[in-house]
Design a protein around this motif. Structure first.
Motif, PDB file in Angstrom:
ATOM      1  N   VAL A 165       0.850  -1.192   0.000  1.00  0.00           N
ATOM      2  CA  VAL A 165       0.000   0.000   0.000  1.00  0.00           C
ATOM      3  C   VAL A 165       0.884   1.241   0.000  1.00  0.00           C
ATOM      4  O   VAL A 165       1.993   1.215   0.522  1.00  0.00           O
ATOM      5  CB  VAL A 165      -0.955   0.048   1.229  1.00  0.00           C
ATOM      6  CG1 VAL A 165      -1.930  -1.106   1.195  1.00  0.00           C
ATOM      7  CG2 VAL A 165      -0.179   0.067   2.524  1.00  0.00           C
ATOM      8  N   PRO A 166       0.403   2.354  -0.591  1.00  0.00           N
ATOM      9  CA  PRO A 166       1.202   3.586  -0.563  1.00  0.00           C
ATOM     10  C   PRO A 166       1.128   4.263   0.797  1.00  0.00           C
ATOM     11  O   PRO A 166       0.191   4.038   1.572  1.00  0.00           O
ATOM     12  CB  PRO A 166       0.538   4.464  -1.647  1.00  0.00           C
ATOM     13  CG  PRO A 166      -0.843   3.946  -1.784  1.00  0.00           C
ATOM     14  CD  PRO A 166      -0.840   2.512  -1.367  1.00  0.00           C
ATOM     15  N   ILE A 167       2.136   5.099   1.091  1.00  0.00           N
ATOM     16  CA  ILE A 167       2.144   5.896   2.330  1.00  0.00           C
ATOM     17  C   ILE A 167       1.615   7.262   1.924  1.00  0.00           C
ATOM     18  O   ILE A 167       2.307   8.034   1.262  1.00  0.00           O
ATOM     19  CB  ILE A 167       3.569   6.015   2.881  1.00  0.00           C
ATOM     20  CG1 ILE A 167       4.155   4.633   3.132  1.00  0.00           C
ATOM     21  CG2 ILE A 167       3.587   6.828   4.162  1.00  0.00           C
ATOM     22  CD1 ILE A 167       5.620   4.639   3.476  1.00  0.00           C
ATOM     23  N   THR A 168       0.373   7.572   2.324  1.00  0.00           N
ATOM     24  CA  THR A 168      -0.291   8.715   1.700  1.00  0.00           C
ATOM     25  C   THR A 168      -0.103  10.062   2.385  1.00  0.00           C
ATOM     26  O   THR A 168      -0.272  11.071   1.759  1.00  0.00           O
ATOM     27  CB  THR A 168      -1.797   8.483   1.605  1.00  0.00           C
ATOM     28  OG1 THR A 168      -2.255   8.161   2.916  1.00  0.00           O
ATOM     29  CG2 THR A 168      -2.141   7.362   0.662  1.00  0.00           C
ATOM     30  N   GLY A 169       0.217  10.145   3.649  1.00  0.00           N
ATOM     31  CA  GLY A 169       0.310  11.480   4.257  1.00  0.00           C
ATOM     32  C   GLY A 169      -1.069  12.079   4.469  1.00  0.00           C
ATOM     33  O   GLY A 169      -2.025  11.385   4.747  1.00  0.00           O
ATOM     34  N   HIS A 198       5.929   9.921  -6.372  1.00  0.00           N
ATOM     35  CA  HIS A 198       6.612  10.469  -5.205  1.00  0.00           C
ATOM     36  C   HIS A 198       6.128   9.899  -3.884  1.00  0.00           C
ATOM     37  O   HIS A 198       6.493  10.388  -2.825  1.00  0.00           O
ATOM     38  CB  HIS A 198       6.492  12.008  -5.121  1.00  0.00           C
ATOM     39  CG  HIS A 198       6.981  12.709  -6.338  1.00  0.00           C
ATOM     40  ND1 HIS A 198       8.221  12.509  -6.878  1.00  0.00           N
ATOM     41  CD2 HIS A 198       6.370  13.606  -7.137  1.00  0.00           C
ATOM     42  CE1 HIS A 198       8.358  13.263  -7.951  1.00  0.00           C
ATOM     43  NE2 HIS A 198       7.252  13.936  -8.132  1.00  0.00           N
ATOM     44  N   GLY A 207       5.961   6.879  -1.033  1.00  0.00           N
ATOM     45  CA  GLY A 207       6.663   5.678  -0.598  1.00  0.00           C
ATOM     46  C   GLY A 207       5.646   4.557  -0.430  1.00  0.00           C
ATOM     47  O   GLY A 207       4.444   4.795  -0.429  1.00  0.00           O
ATOM     48  N   PHE A 208       6.135   3.314  -0.300  1.00  0.00           N
ATOM     49  CA  PHE A 208       5.241   2.176  -0.136  1.00  0.00           C
ATOM     50  C   PHE A 208       5.642   1.353   1.062  1.00  0.00           C
ATOM     51  O   PHE A 208       6.792   1.362   1.486  1.00  0.00           O
ATOM     52  CB  PHE A 208       5.262   1.288  -1.393  1.00  0.00           C
ATOM     53  CG  PHE A 208       4.556   1.909  -2.554  1.00  0.00           C
ATOM     54  CD1 PHE A 208       5.209   2.813  -3.380  1.00  0.00           C
ATOM     55  CD2 PHE A 208       3.227   1.627  -2.801  1.00  0.00           C
ATOM     56  CE1 PHE A 208       4.554   3.417  -4.433  1.00  0.00           C
ATOM     57  CE2 PHE A 208       2.565   2.222  -3.866  1.00  0.00           C
ATOM     58  CZ  PHE A 208       3.223   3.119  -4.681  1.00  0.00           C
ATOM     59  N   THR A 209       4.675   0.612   1.590  1.00  0.00           N
ATOM     60  CA  THR A 209       4.946  -0.220   2.744  1.00  0.00           C
ATOM     61  C   THR A 209       3.967  -1.384   2.753  1.00  0.00           C
ATOM     62  O   THR A 209       3.032  -1.418   1.975  1.00  0.00           O
ATOM     63  CB  THR A 209       4.823   0.612   4.033  1.00  0.00           C
ATOM     64  OG1 THR A 209       5.088  -0.223   5.157  1.00  0.00           O
ATOM     65  CG2 THR A 209       3.422   1.178   4.191  1.00  0.00           C
TER      66      THR A 209
END
Lengths: 645, 254, 285
Positions: B10-14, B30, B32-34
């Protein structure tokens, strides 16, 4: 008599030299077993270091009295060295001496003078240690030091007494009046001269030989190794750490130091060179604020672990975790050390093992490492947010494929993600626009330089980020970089070349100072009373001290803190400590703010986003009457002032 | 002992989510993923149990080619092997995801033996369907306990604690079982670099499963309009304290 | 047309009824019908009741338990299941809008299948005001469906107000700075009789236990007032705040997502503001 004495000398010589050699060989073999370190190039620089630091005693003379005291003993030792041979010859045959030198009046004169100087040095040393009692000796083996001083005193006293009795017996080969002190003494010892002459010379020889045997078991070993340690010190950028080669098979990769046997030979030499003088301890910000770390005690512990042959892990057996994490990598210890110990390398190598192999570090730092790894910045915020600070400023964002500008403005993570650090980037951008500089930013294509990860010991994550940034910068054809952050400045300028990134890297204070000099920016000074805080990574690791002061002078009245320039006192954020809590003692940032407030200044000027945040926090926490501003912001204010006047 | 863990990239969305032009996916430029957060705890638990009881572990994911990064992350924590079901950009709904995972699990069990435990995250951070683990459990005919904060092996059964209001409910089920876990189950270790280096060479078996027609079919995504929160400023600095207290009194909590 | 609804006493169930009514006349199956809680048994009961009633759809609240039971129903009957919907329109196919990313994203989807299974996201749909639906009888569950059942209950060791039930929550994020920094948060919480919460950054840093974490993977809260101090507001965290009636955000960054999505904001240093609020409360007592 001569034959008996000759045999006696031969026996003690063989025993002493034998014992010494056996121990010296053990130490040498230990050094040979150390991991490799590339410290053989750049011979001219190494020779220069020898000349200034060793022969010139430059670092020691920074503290005048102890410096003079040691210089006297050190130079005295050099001058008096041949007297060892002369004494041994004289011990066997009172009528013989070293050919030529033994008869030289000028040498006799030097010997007299330096013997007295050495004695004066020893007495001074005792006064310093017993009367003055400086704090830097806390934790050192003072008993050992006393013994060594006593032995040195014994050596020169027996030497003078021998010379005195020689002269009284007319055994001297040199003209007696050339040795004024010995000559004067000779009148006093006249009656007992025959006995004294034998006692003194044999006493002299025996003290020297027992000293020789004792030497490699004591901290006085430094007289053999310190000169080498200084020779093998860093010659390149001080702020550059040695990279790890991860491409090797896993079993051959050195993940820092877990055990004493993991140390490099240079690190082992470091520990053997330590004289326990405590100058490093005196300037360490962690120690000064009550933390567990003392650089001196750290090196002593590493030395003891190494020499004991123990194969237990250094942490926590010899060094506690707290000590490893307390360090802010400010480099004050390295700068002070007269024997060239590079404490930061030890701390970093301990950290490398703890982080990369054992995953053992403060939890809050783990959050930072994960964020740097997954989100490419230590704040864990989305990369796309890196453009927010520049909204409305009309700053050019370099797109992939576009030609590089004259200057690439490397913004760094702090100004992008921290509101207090943002101002310096905004001011710098506006000033560069006013001066007509052709610059651009990378925006979301800028990743963290990796410095926080590297200083924490996570070299693996650091190298991945460095590789990505170098690819981006090289792909864009960037030649010149200006940055507001001294950590970015240090790593891109000094460490990225190891990964294929070679650029001209300039700190924003250097760049702005040049624009002012060239007349492209015209500031009007104010009546602000400004004290400038030197950032460790600028002033100490990279020698940038003058240009920020040009800016201070251009915008206000300067007043210096006692610990300034290369003796600056850290704000507390270095060594990735920005992301760690201080659990003991007093906060480092507050300590520095108190020093700044004591100057009577109203403005505390900084040149680093971390210093900005730390010192601003410090001002709020202590209630000091200071305003913290980056030099770029002060300059922007001054330029505006000139414009509206 | 054999344990499997299923994860999702899944993306790290902020704070803000941006969509692609066609509105059918998140714009991940731009980002990140985790691994989805609950699942990281499942992977950590699997590694700990194998460390204590000896055996082998497998991590599975259904995802794009880049999802191999998350598989390597799981292997860096200590999982032995990975199975990568490459989705090739197509969206699999929860039912299809569960079916593909079930097939892969059954194939691995036929070759290497039954998994005593299979860990899932309670729900994925992005689609939040709450059902993949349960569907796989039913397909395999095994008991499933969800929302777990503590797992304790007890011979041939497993004792599970599920967080509820006012405490935790306890379930005891026999092995083999399927467990869906929540963040807070454990604190996942920071992977060692030797672990990461070894993970680079651990085996990843790749297959491309067929995608059945989705029965929960995505039409489009939309970012919800501001949920009616007006962001009224009560002031700045400590001077705003009286206004805050005023608001609290009006809200009836003071 | 009948629609089957899994219900309990909560507001969420009454909110569920609002959407369920669009599909038909609701009949309720009580969550408490199987004691102790055994989700497979409830799913089995729902399956049988839905068949008997020829239900047009089956609904439940999107609570932990609701989602769990419905997922089991879906697995058992081989039907698709849309969880956490905020809108549902009957038709061929059924159109639903569901929550992704804990509510920061909406998914518009079509549900294909003979009998839609839907849970309704709590606090997103107004509660139904109509009469309570007639209840469906539940038979004794089969042994196989009782393998997964609650066998014990463990009380939490910590006292204090629980996050999920708290009327007021004072919550701290990265901006609090340290474990010790939470002292001012705890002080304000005590004055307000509030629970203390935190963001994921804080639990990762080890400053507070995971049980204090508010967010998508922590506790979802529904207080009257949620005071967020030094929290930037990642979607993870915001997902836990959907139910909060009023959000007060205190942050030095006026552009932080939580500041833009709060009801009330105070800009500035929380280390000064939070004690000032505590002082003002004491003054007014």
């Amino acid at each position: 008599m001569t034959v008996v004495q000759g045999i006696a000398l031969a026996v003690v010589l063989v025993v002493a030299v034998g014992l010494f050699t056996r121990r010296a060989l053990t130490l040498y073999r230990l050094l040979r077993s150390g991991k490799p370190a590339a410290r053989f190039g750049d011979v001219p620089a190494r020779a220069r270091a020898e000349a200034t630091v060793v022969v010139g005693q430059s670092k020691l003379l920074q503290r005048l009295l102890p410096g003079l005291m040691h210089a006297a003993i050190f130079w005295g030792f050099l001058v008096l060295f041949p007297t060892i041979l002369i004494a041994m010859i004289g011990a066997v045959d009172p009528h013989s001496t070293l050919p030529w030198l033994g008869a030289q009046g000028w040498y006799a004169f030097l010997v007299d003078v330096f013997a007295v100087l050495v004695l004066a040095g020893v007495i001074t040393a005792f006064v310093i240690r017993k009367v003055q009692r400086p704090a830097r000796f806390k934790g050192s083996h003072v008993g050992e030091a006393d013994l060594i001083l006593a032995l040195i005193a014994g050596i020169v006293c027996t030497l003078l007494l021998w010379h005195a009795s020689q002269i009284a017996l007319h055994l001297n080969d040199y003209p007696a009046q050339w040795a004024p002190i010995s000559n004067a003494l000779s009148h006093l010892v006249g009656p007992v001269a025959p006995v004294l002459e034998r006692v003194a010379v044999w006493g002299h020889v025996l003290i020297i030989l027992s000293f020789l045997v004792y030497l490699p078991y004591s901290k006085h070993l430094h007289i053999l190794v310190a000169a080498f340690n200084v020779y093998f010190g860093r010659t390149g950028a001080r702020g550059r750490l040695e990279p790890i080669d991860f491409e090797k098979p896993e079993a051959e990769v050195r993940f820092g130091s877990a055990r004493a046997s993991d140390m490099t030979w240079k690190q082992m030499l470091d520990t053997m060179s330590c004289t326990e003088c405590g100058r490093c301890q005196d300037v360490c910000p962690a120690y000064a604020t009550g933390k567990a770390l003392s650089p001196k005690l750290l090196i002593m512990a590493m030395r003891d672990q190494l020499l004991s042959g123990a194969s237990t892990p250094i942490v926590p057996t010899a060094v506690t975790d707290d000590v490893v994490w307390d360090c802010v990598t400010c480099g004050a210890c390295v700068r002070e050390c007269p024997v060239g110990i590079e404490h930061i390398d030890h701390v970093i190598d301990l950290r490398r093992n703890l982080v990369m192999v054992e995953s053992r570090f403060p939890d809050e730092a783990g959050t930072m490492l994960r964020d740097v790894d997954r989100s490419s910045n230590p704040w864990g915020k989305p990369q796309a947010d890196r453009l927010q600070w520049a909204e409305g400023l009309g700053v050019r964002v370099l797109q992939p494929g576009e030609a590089a500008p004259d200057v690439l403005f490397w913004v760094g993570c702090a100004p992008a993600f921290d509101e207090r650090a943002r101002k310096s980037a905004v001011s710098t951008a506006k000033l560069m626009q006013q001066a007509g500089v052709d610059f651009a930013i990378l925006g979301p294509r800028e990743s963290c330089t990796g410095d926080p990860a590297r200083r924490m010991g996570d070299e693996y994550t650091y190298q991945r980020l460095a590789g990505e940034n170098v690819a981006t910068l090289n792909g864009a054809g960037v030649k010149k970089i200006v940055t507001t952050c001294p950590h970015c400045f240090n790593t891109i300028g000094n460490e990225y070349p190891d990964f294929g990134g070679r650029y001209e890297v300039v700190h924003h204070t250097e760049f702005l100072a040049q624009l002012v000099r060239e007349g492209r920016l015209s500031p009007a000074a104010s009546d602000r009373k400004i004290t400038y805080h030197d950032s460790c990574y600028l002033a100490r690791h990279n020698d940038v001290r003058a240009q920020p002061r040009e800016l201070v002078d251009a915008v206000g009245q300067a007043v210096e803190m006692p610990r300034n320039r290369e003796r600056t006192f850290c704000c507390g954020a270095g060594g990735a400590r920005m992301w760690m809590e201080e659990k003991r003692g007093r906060p480092i940032n507050q300590e520095r703010v108190r020093e700044a407030a004591a100057t009577g200044a109203d403005t505390l000027a900084v040149a680093c986003p971390f210093c900005t945040v730390m010192l601003d926090d410090g001002v709020r926490e202590t209630g000091a009457k200071l305003q913290v501003f980056d030099l770029a912001t002060l300059l922007a204010e001054a330029v505006e002032r000139k414009r509206s006047s | 002992m054999r344990i499997a863990a299923c994860i999702k990239r899944v993306p790290i969305t902020g704070g803000r989510i941006l969509l692609t032009d066609d509105g059918r996916a998140i714009n991940t430029q731009h980002l990140g993923f985790t691994m989805s957060p609950h699942e990281e705890c499942g992977v950590e638990e699997a590694v700990r149990l194998i460390e204590a009881n000896k055996g082998d572990s497998v991590v599975l994911t259904l995802g794009p080619a880049e999802a191999v990064e998350q598989l390597r992350d799981a292997m860096a924590l200590g999982i032995d092997r990975a199975i990568h079901l490459q989705a090739d950009g197509q969206e699999f709904d929860a039912e299809a995801t569960a079916a593909s995972l079930t097939e892969a699990i059954q194939a691995d069990e036929a070759a290497n033996g039954r998994f005593d435990l299979i860990f899932f995250g309670n729900e994925s951070a992005d689609s939040g369907g709450f059902q993949v683990g349960i569907r796989v459990a039913y397909a395999l005919g095994r008991p499933c306990v969800t929302g777990l904060k503590k797992v304790t092996l007890d011979g041939s059964s497993v004792r599970c604690e599920q967080e509820v209001e006012g405490g935790r409910d306890v379930y005891v089920v026999p092995l083999p079982a399927v467990l869906t876990v929540k963040e807070g189950l454990n604190l996942p270790r920071y992977p060692s670099v030797p672990g990461k280096m070894r993970a680079r060479t651990k085996p990843v078996a790749v297959t491309t499963p067929a995608r059945p027609e989705p029965r929960l079919e995505l039409a489009r995504l939309a970012v919800p309009a501001g949920q009616g929160r007006r962001a009224e400023s009560l002031g700045s600095g400590p001077a705003a304290a009286p206004a805050v207290v005023d608001m609290l009194q009006k809200a009836g909590v003071l | 047309m009948t629609v089957l609804v899994l219900m309990d006493e909560s507001d969420a169930s009454r909110q569920t009824l609002t959407l369920a009514r669009r599909f038909g006349e609701p009949r309720a199956l009580r969550m408490e019908a199987v004691q102790p809680f055994a989700p497979d048994a409830l799913a089995a009961a729902l399956a049988e009741a839905a068949d008997q009633l020829n239900a047009a759809a089956v609904f439940a609240a999107g609570t932990e338990r609701g989602n769990e039971v419905m997922a089991r129903l879906a697995a058992r009957t081989g039907l698709p299941f849309a969880a956490n919907c905020v809108a549902a329109t009957p038709g061929e196919p059924v159109e639903v809008t569901r929550l992704r990313w804990g509510g920061s994203l909406l998914e518009e989807a079509r549900l294909h299948g003979p009998r839609p299974l839907i849970t309704v996201a709590p606090h997103t749909v107004p509660a139904d005001t109509g009469p309570a639906p007639a209840e469906v009888e539940v038979k004794v569950p089969a042994a196989a469906d009782l393998v997964v059942r609650v066998s014990d209950h463990v009380k939490p060791s910590t006292g204090g107000v629980s996050l999920a039930e708290a009327k007021v929550i004072v919550s701290g994020g990265r901006g609090v700075g340290s474990k010790e920094g939470f002292a001012i948060i705890e002080e304000l919480a005590e004055l307000l009789g509030a629970a203390v919460g935190c963001s994921r950054a804080v639990t990762s840093a080890g400053w507070r236990p995971h049980s204090d974490q508010v967010g998508q993977t922590g506790t979802k809260v529904a207080p009257e007032v949620y005071i967020a101090c030094g929290i930037s507001g990642a979607t993870q965290h915001m997902a836990g705040l959907k139910g909060a009636k009023r959000i007060l955000a205190i942050n030095s960054d006026p552009q932080a997502p939580l500041m833009l999505n709060a009801d009330y904001t105070v800009t500035g240093d929380l280390k000064e503001i939070v004690p000032a609020i505590s002082a003002e409360i004491r003054k007014q007592r």
